[in-house]
Each structure stands twice: as C-alpha cells, then as structure tokens.
Scaffold this motif. Structure first.
Motif, PDB file in Angstrom:
ATOM      1  N   ARG A  68     -13.004 -24.041   9.627  1.00 35.24           N
ATOM      2  CA  ARG A  68     -14.403 -23.869   9.197  1.00 35.24           C
ATOM      3  C   ARG A  68     -14.422 -23.037   8.236  1.00 35.24           C
ATOM      4  NH1 ARG A  68     -17.118 -22.390  14.985  1.00 35.24           N
ATOM      5  NH2 ARG A  68     -16.578 -23.921  16.112  1.00 35.24           N
ATOM      6  N   PRO A  69     -15.583 -22.895   7.052  1.00 34.25           N
ATOM      7  CA  PRO A  69     -15.601 -22.348   6.140  1.00 34.25           C
ATOM      8  C   PRO A  69     -15.444 -20.621   6.552  1.00 34.25           C
ATOM      9  CG  PRO A  69     -17.203 -23.726   5.864  1.00 34.25           C
ATOM     10  CD  PRO A  69     -16.521 -23.805   7.305  1.00 34.25           C
ATOM     11  N   ARG A  70     -15.251 -19.817   5.398  1.00 36.85           N
ATOM     12  CA  ARG A  70     -15.487 -18.244   5.617  1.00 36.85           C
ATOM     13  C   ARG A  70     -16.746 -18.094   5.071  1.00 36.85           C
ATOM     14  NH1 ARG A  70     -12.201 -15.039   2.648  1.00 36.85           N
ATOM     15  NH2 ARG A  70     -12.980 -13.345   4.065  1.00 36.85           N
ATOM     16  N   SER A  71     -17.477 -17.420   5.700  1.00 38.56           N
ATOM     17  CA  SER A  71     -19.041 -17.037   5.352  1.00 38.56           C
ATOM     18  C   SER A  71     -18.921 -16.481   3.861  1.00 38.56           C
ATOM     19  CB  SER A  71     -19.773 -16.561   6.336  1.00 38.56           C
ATOM     20  OG  SER A  71     -18.999 -15.105   6.463  1.00 38.56           O
ATOM     21  N   GLY A  72     -18.132 -15.429   3.706  1.00 40.49           N
ATOM     22  CA  GLY A  72     -18.288 -14.618   2.409  1.00 40.49           C
ATOM     23  C   GLY A  72     -18.062 -15.531   1.241  1.00 40.49           C
ATOM     24  N   LEU A  73     -16.838 -16.471   1.200  1.00 42.39           N
ATOM     25  CA  LEU A  73     -16.601 -17.151   0.202  1.00 42.39           C
ATOM     26  C   LEU A  73     -17.789 -18.391   0.180  1.00 42.39           C
ATOM     27  CD1 LEU A  73     -12.913 -18.272   0.616  1.00 42.39           C
ATOM     28  CD2 LEU A  73     -13.841 -16.635  -0.835  1.00 42.39           C
ATOM     29  N   ALA A  74     -18.473 -18.608   1.105  1.00 46.64           N
ATOM     30  CA  ALA A  74     -19.643 -19.380   1.167  1.00 46.64           C
ATOM     31  C   ALA A  74     -20.646 -18.987   0.231  1.00 46.64           C
ATOM     32  CB  ALA A  74     -20.191 -20.153   2.423  1.00 46.64           C
ATOM     33  N   TYR A  75     -21.036 -17.781   0.758  1.00 47.32           N
ATOM     34  CA  TYR A  75     -22.257 -16.996   0.237  1.00 47.32           C
ATOM     35  C   TYR A  75     -21.956 -16.652  -1.152  1.00 47.32           C
ATOM     36  CZ  TYR A  75     -25.776 -13.476  -0.447  1.00 47.32           C
ATOM     37  OH  TYR A  75     -26.722 -12.771  -0.998  1.00 47.32           O
ATOM     38  N   LYS A  76     -20.841 -16.190  -1.333  1.00 49.70           N
ATOM     39  CA  LYS A  76     -20.550 -15.493  -2.879  1.00 49.70           C
ATOM     40  C   LYS A  76     -20.314 -16.341  -3.871  1.00 49.70           C
ATOM     41  CE  LYS A  76     -19.222 -11.018  -0.759  1.00 49.70           C
ATOM     42  NZ  LYS A  76     -18.060 -10.403  -0.409  1.00 49.70           N
ATOM     43  N   HIS A  77     -19.704 -17.418  -3.507  1.00 55.54           N
ATOM     44  CA  HIS A  77     -19.002 -18.372  -4.597  1.00 55.54           C
ATOM     45  C   HIS A  77     -19.227 -19.769  -4.253  1.00 55.54           C
ATOM     46  CE1 HIS A  77     -16.581 -15.088  -5.877  1.00 55.54           C
ATOM     47  NE2 HIS A  77     -16.236 -14.607  -4.601  1.00 55.54           N
ATOM     48  N   GLY A  78     -19.914 -20.162  -3.326  1.00 55.41           N
ATOM     49  CA  GLY A  78     -20.234 -21.641  -2.934  1.00 55.41           C
ATOM     50  C   GLY A  78     -19.012 -22.217  -2.295  1.00 55.41           C
ATOM     51  N   ILE A  79     -17.868 -21.618  -1.993  1.00 55.75           N
ATOM     52  CA  ILE A  79     -16.749 -22.220  -1.516  1.00 55.75           C
ATOM     53  C   ILE A  79     -16.855 -22.587   0.000  1.00 55.75           C
ATOM     54  CG2 ILE A  79     -14.074 -22.282  -1.330  1.00 55.75           C
ATOM     55  CD1 ILE A  79     -15.358 -22.409  -4.168  1.00 55.75           C
ATOM     56  N   THR A  80     -16.553 -23.997   0.157  1.00 59.83           N
ATOM     57  CA  THR A  80     -16.648 -24.253   1.699  1.00 59.83           C
ATOM     58  C   THR A  80     -15.753 -25.580   1.945  1.00 59.83           C
ATOM     59  OG1 THR A  80     -18.489 -25.085   3.372  1.00 59.83           O
ATOM     60  CG2 THR A  80     -18.575 -26.217   1.344  1.00 59.83           C
ATOM     61  N   CYS A  81     -15.812 -25.832   3.519  1.00 61.71           N
ATOM     62  CA  CYS A  81     -15.018 -26.876   3.728  1.00 61.71           C
ATOM     63  C   CYS A  81     -15.538 -27.967   3.827  1.00 61.71           C
ATOM     64  CB  CYS A  81     -14.256 -26.454   5.102  1.00 61.71           C
ATOM     65  SG  CYS A  81     -13.460 -25.012   5.112  1.00 61.71           S
ATOM     66  N   LEU A  82     -15.142 -29.102   3.312  1.00 55.91           N
ATOM     67  CA  LEU A  82     -15.770 -30.451   3.678  1.00 55.91           C
ATOM     68  C   LEU A  82     -15.362 -31.149   5.084  1.00 55.91           C
ATOM     69  CD1 LEU A  82     -15.082 -32.726   0.353  1.00 55.91           C
ATOM     70  CD2 LEU A  82     -17.286 -31.718   1.386  1.00 55.91           C
ATOM     71  N   ASN A  83     -16.043 -31.855   5.401  1.00 50.79           N
ATOM     72  CA  ASN A  83     -15.684 -32.359   7.007  1.00 50.79           C
ATOM     73  C   ASN A  83     -15.755 -31.371   7.926  1.00 50.79           C
ATOM     74  OD1 ASN A  83     -15.075 -34.447   8.936  1.00 50.79           O
ATOM     75  ND2 ASN A  83     -12.874 -33.732   8.623  1.00 50.79           N
ATOM     76  N   SER A  84     -16.658 -30.405   7.604  1.00 49.62           N
ATOM     77  CA  SER A  84     -16.791 -29.133   8.300  1.00 49.62           C
ATOM     78  C   SER A  84     -17.573 -29.142   9.705  1.00 49.62           C
ATOM     79  CB  SER A  84     -17.155 -28.111   7.611  1.00 49.62           C
ATOM     80  OG  SER A  84     -17.170 -26.628   8.189  1.00 49.62           O
ATOM     81  N   PRO A  85     -17.076 -28.924  11.029  1.00 42.99           N
ATOM     82  CA  PRO A  85     -15.600 -28.261  10.990  1.00 42.99           C
ATOM     83  C   PRO A  85     -14.609 -29.400  11.160  1.00 42.99           C
ATOM     84  CG  PRO A  85     -16.734 -28.323  13.024  1.00 42.99           C
ATOM     85  CD  PRO A  85     -17.801 -28.988  12.436  1.00 42.99           C
TER      86      PRO A  85
END
Length: 150
Positions: A68-85
C-alpha cells in the motif's frame, strides 16, 4: 487476543545496508518498505516504475501481504502505488517490489534506503465455490456502480 504468524524473510545479496520491513510505531498495521535502488531514481510526473526492496519472504498458507502507499508520500508528493493494494501470495518467493507512480506535478527522486510503501498482512479464508442455478435474493439485487445515487 491477537494472532501471531511466522514469516521467513531473506535479505538479498548486495542489500545488507537496506533495512528490513518494520513497523514505525507499536500499533502500526503496516511495515515500511525501503527502496533498494542502486542509485537515485527520478520518477517524473505520470511515470511509473517497479522499485526493488532488497528482500524476499515466505509466508505460511492462509496469509497474503498487501502493498500500500505511504500516506505522507501520497499527500505531500502525489507518490502512490498502482494496483493498490498489490497482493503478494503466500507461494511467491521472489524479491518484493513496489509499483510506484508519480501523480504529482514535480519530479520525485527515490534514494537508496528511502521508505517508499507499506506492507500489511491479511488472512485469506479457504473458499469453496458452490455452483447453483439460482442465487438467493437480496435487497440490493444486481444494482451496480452508483445504484444508490450520487
């Protein structure tokens, strides 16, 4: 009462400096995963890359690991995981990798050892499909996407 499982973990050669997955607080559900890239990797806006973590594992039957994505990376930088979870099955023995995408508007640089995602373990029930000619009724019926309104 909490359940306890043993998961075998193997640090892959050349990754002795990469931290193994660990919970960052006592009650954290997820284990943070670290990038085992050999050099800084620029992830451009809209770009996706498969990032190595430097370890493999063996889970007992009845478990799966979800990436799963890390919430901080998603919120601050838009970095997320594809096919999540993303699902890692109990019979997979290869290196755990994380499929990241940059949904942000700026280039994001992934450095060796950086925390990039989290791994959460779930139990998987044994399922037996029972073929039938007619399914039982329910209030919802065949109502699909948006069937209850906005």
């Amino acid at each position: 009462m909490s359940l306890s499982y043993s998961v075998e973990i193997k640090r892959l050669e050349g990754n002795e400096d990469i931290e193994l997955p660990r919970q960052m607080s006592e009650l954290a559900a997820g284990f943070d995963l670290h990038a085992a890239v050999t050099e800084d990797l620029a992830l451009e806006p809209g770009q996706r890359r498969l990032i190595p973590t430097g370890f493999a594992m063996a889970m007992p039957a009845g478990l799966e690991a979800q990436i799963r994505p890390r919430s901080g990376l998603a919120y601050k930088h838009g970095i997320t995981c594809l096919n999540s979870p993303g699902t890692i099955d109990a019979d997979y023995r290869g290196e755990v990798k994380v499929l990241l995408i940059n949904l942000g508007q700026e280039t994001f640089v992934i450095s060796r050892g950086e925390r990039i995602a989290q791994m959460v373990f779930q139990t998987v029930p044994a399922i037996e499909f029972v073929p039938v000619e007619v399914l039982s009724d329910s209030v919802r019926g065949a109502g699909g996407f948006g069937h209850t309104g906005k």
